[in-house]
Design a protein around this motif. Sequence first.
Motif, PDB file in Angstrom:
ATOM      1  N   VAL A   1       2.833   2.587   2.294  1.00 36.84           N
ATOM      2  CA  VAL A   1       2.593   3.392   3.495  1.00 36.84           C
ATOM      3  C   VAL A   1       3.898   3.530   4.274  1.00 36.84           C
TER       4      VAL A   1
ATOM      5  N   LYS B   1       0.478   7.763   3.591  1.00 39.21           N
ATOM      6  CA  LYS B   1       0.439   7.025   2.337  1.00 39.21           C
ATOM      7  C   LYS B   1       1.119   7.883   1.279  1.00 39.21           C
TER       8      LYS B   1
ATOM      9  N   LYS C   1       0.820  -1.220   0.000  1.00 42.79           N
ATOM     10  CA  LYS C   1       0.000   0.000   0.000  1.00 42.79           C
ATOM     11  C   LYS C   1       0.854   1.271   0.000  1.00 42.79           C
TER      12      LYS C   1
END
Lengths: 141, 306
Positions: free
Chosen positions: A127, A138, A125
């Motif tokens: 992150v 993010k 993701k």
Amino acid sequence: MNIDSITNGIVLDHITAGKSMQIYHDLNLDKLDCSVAIIKNVKSNKLGRKDIIKIDQDYSINLDVLGYIDPEITVSIIKDGETIEKKKVELPEKIVNILKCKNPRCITTTEQGIDHIFKLANREKRVYRCIYCEEDQKTTN
Amino acid sequence: MRHLIDPMDLSVQEIQEMLDLSNDIIANKDKYSEVCKGKKLATLFFEPSTRTRLSFEAAMMELGGNVLGFSSADSSSATKGESVHDTVQVVGCYADVIAMRHPKEGAPLLASLKSPVPIINAGDGGHYHPTQTLTDLLTIQREKGRLGNMTIGFCGDLKFGRTVHSLIKALSRYENIRYILISPKELQVPDYIRTEVFENNNIPYQQVESMDEVIGELDVLYMTRVQRERFFNEADYIRLKDTYILDTKKLKNAKEDLSILHPLPRVNEISTKVDDDPRACYFRQALNGKYVRMALIMKLLGLEVE
């Protein structure tokens, strides 16, 4: 359109189309006194469209910055007209002074002169987590 | 050099050693009365806190050591714009260990990167409060005789309550604990606690809005305050506020050996009539806080008593 090939320097290839200017600024390429070519919207079999940057001198490139901005990039080191090394960048485990924490309660918002350090919390993701307050951020890239 | 910044910095074994030492201190106070003779604890409290600071200071005094420090940023050089890392490097010249409370999250971690002496996080904003977590663990172990195999209820503001998050994470490393989370919808635990702590570790939990329906199942009830300003609308606050107040009537349905904990300060979420019930542990919990801090200071200074 033709851009001369370089003899000694670096080629950043497979840049996601549209990101070359950000890379130009974030790597401080405007501070170099050699020729730097930014080629935008080049046709690419792999990406459809891509950007390319050519730097006409040996230069110690910050791969962490590059990996953070665009992990698809390939870096080719050119010497005497030959590609002597190809590097694939990836999302770095740790980034220093690239991001600033957006959490208003974080100590980094008031303390001067400290490194802003983030660690990769979720590769999939994209992150990153501030090491001080542990707030996630993010990447928007 | 060790610091204590996040309660999860300590392994389960290290926590058990700390609790064992706390229990030994409680049983043999005289034995430890001079172990820190000649040592100094600095309490750097950049925001006010009565209980935590006094508990640290009392802990150091009972170990025979001395204390120095300040109790608000107004009386420190922070008003002159001194940075946290400069402050700890200076105070580290005068003290052997530093307990720091700071309103900004991550300040104790930053301090630990520069400090020449061990740093204890005494609370950093809404982030961590590890000595409260150690206090809670010591209290549960002393009251129940174990740190696993139980049903524990957390009641009140579970969204913003840092003591709740820290304790849930610390307890997640013990076997067979079932969690019942009692709060209004607006104040449920954050998503990361649900996903990273409960779901990723297959830990059973249940979220309910009313204490009445679950109080009979609990071995431990950890109460926190529900602040009116946390509710989105007045109607919900009025509808739900009484369900988060523990009184003798609600306790009638509770187990005989329930242990009621509260990090304090209390406002009105536990009726004062409950204080006389032997199941009320919160003042014993406050006392345990001093002993666990004594154990922590000894561990960080590398001191032992034969």
